[in-house]
Design a protein around this motif. Structure first.
Motif, short mmCIF file in Angstrom:
data_model
loop_
_atom_site.label_atom_id
_atom_site.label_comp_id
_atom_site.label_asym_id
_atom_site.label_seq_id
_atom_site.Cartn_x
_atom_site.Cartn_y
_atom_site.Cartn_z
N ALA A 1 -10.51 -31.74 -23.47
CA ALA A 1 -11.95 -31.99 -23.51
C ALA A 1 -12.72 -30.74 -23.95
O ALA A 1 -13.65 -30.82 -24.76
CB ALA A 1 -12.44 -32.45 -22.14
N GLY B 1 -14.57 -30.48 -27.44
CA GLY B 1 -16.01 -30.38 -27.25
C GLY B 1 -16.61 -29.17 -27.96
O GLY B 1 -17.63 -29.26 -28.63
N CYS C 1 -10.63 -38.11 -22.11
CA CYS C 1 -11.15 -36.74 -22.14
C CYS C 1 -11.46 -36.29 -23.57
O CYS C 1 -12.45 -35.59 -23.80
CB CYS C 1 -10.15 -35.78 -21.49
SG CYS C 1 -9.99 -36.02 -19.70
N GLY D 1 -15.17 -35.33 -24.81
CA GLY D 1 -15.37 -34.01 -25.41
C GLY D 1 -16.01 -34.12 -26.79
O GLY D 1 -16.93 -33.37 -27.12
#
Length: 221
Positions: A20, A24, A58, A62
């Motif tokens: 993540a 991200g 995740c 992200g």
């Protein structure tokens, strides 16, 4: 320590958090190997070390959250932000990279955000550039969510299924899967840099070929 023992010892929560975080930050505009992190985590899922569902969730979160933060930063900073970053990080945010990304937005509009998920260069620029170009947030959000789900979820599922089929082979040569992922990410980055360099050369050639405007001096009285 044998690589198998090391992989088995990785805490699942740490894998989810890293996936993540890396995806991200990449979506936010920081050049990180998000695709490599996702493929590596999906290979771990194929071996039963982590859950493929949580890897996908995740990764999707992200991607969506990172792109949204990047959009906000780009909307506030505008194009001067990219010019400043270009001076500091010319290898990642140079004029040729920005020009290539802008052409993609002019051609595809909001879908540049969606397709940008699958292209290394656009994955970094999509969020901030959409904000800088003042794309309506609802359009950006639709393409952002769809792109994040298809890219992150689809990649996880594909790599997981391939990994399960080749589980016995990968158990003996698990490092090969990681090398393939690294090579794929490196080739993608090289290809996009090459395209950006060609675009820059074409732009410079066009400017050099453009006629220089002549200034006529005022007639003397």
């Amino acid at each position: 320590m044998h690589i198998d023992a090391w992989i088995e010892g990785v805490p699942p929560v740490a894998v989810y958090a890293l996936v993540a975080l890396i995806i991200g930050l990449e979506s936010l505009g920081i050049p990180l190997p998000g695709e490599i992190a996702l493929v590596s985590a999906a290979l771990l899922a194929a071996r039963g070390v982590v859950s493929p569902l949580w890897v996908a969730v995740c990764a999707i979160l992200g991607a969506i959250i990172g792109d949204s933060i990047g959009y906000s930063i780009g909307r506030k900073g505008g194009k001067p932000l990219f010019e400043k970053l270009g001076r500091k990080f010319p290898k990642h945010f140079g004029p040729s990279h920005l020009a290539s990304a802008e052409r993609s937005f002019q051609k595809w509009g909001m879908w540049a955000v969606f397709f940008g998920r699958f292209i290394a260069l656009l994955r970094i620029f999509a969020g901030p550039l959409a904000g800088a170009l003042k794309m309506p947030y609802w359009k950006f959000l639709i393409a952002n969510v769809l792109g994040g789900v298809v890219w992150a979820g689809g990649t996880t599922l594909l790599v997981y299924q391939v990994g399960k089929v080749a589980e016995q082979w990968l158990s003996k040569f698990s490092w090969i899967g990681l090398l393939v992922a690294v090579a794929g990410g490196a080739f993608s980055a090289w290809f996009m840099k090459r395209r950006a360099a060609k675009a820059a050369e074409a732009h410079e050639a066009a400017e050099a070929a453009a006629p220089t405007p002549t200034v006529t001096a005022p007639a003397a009285d």
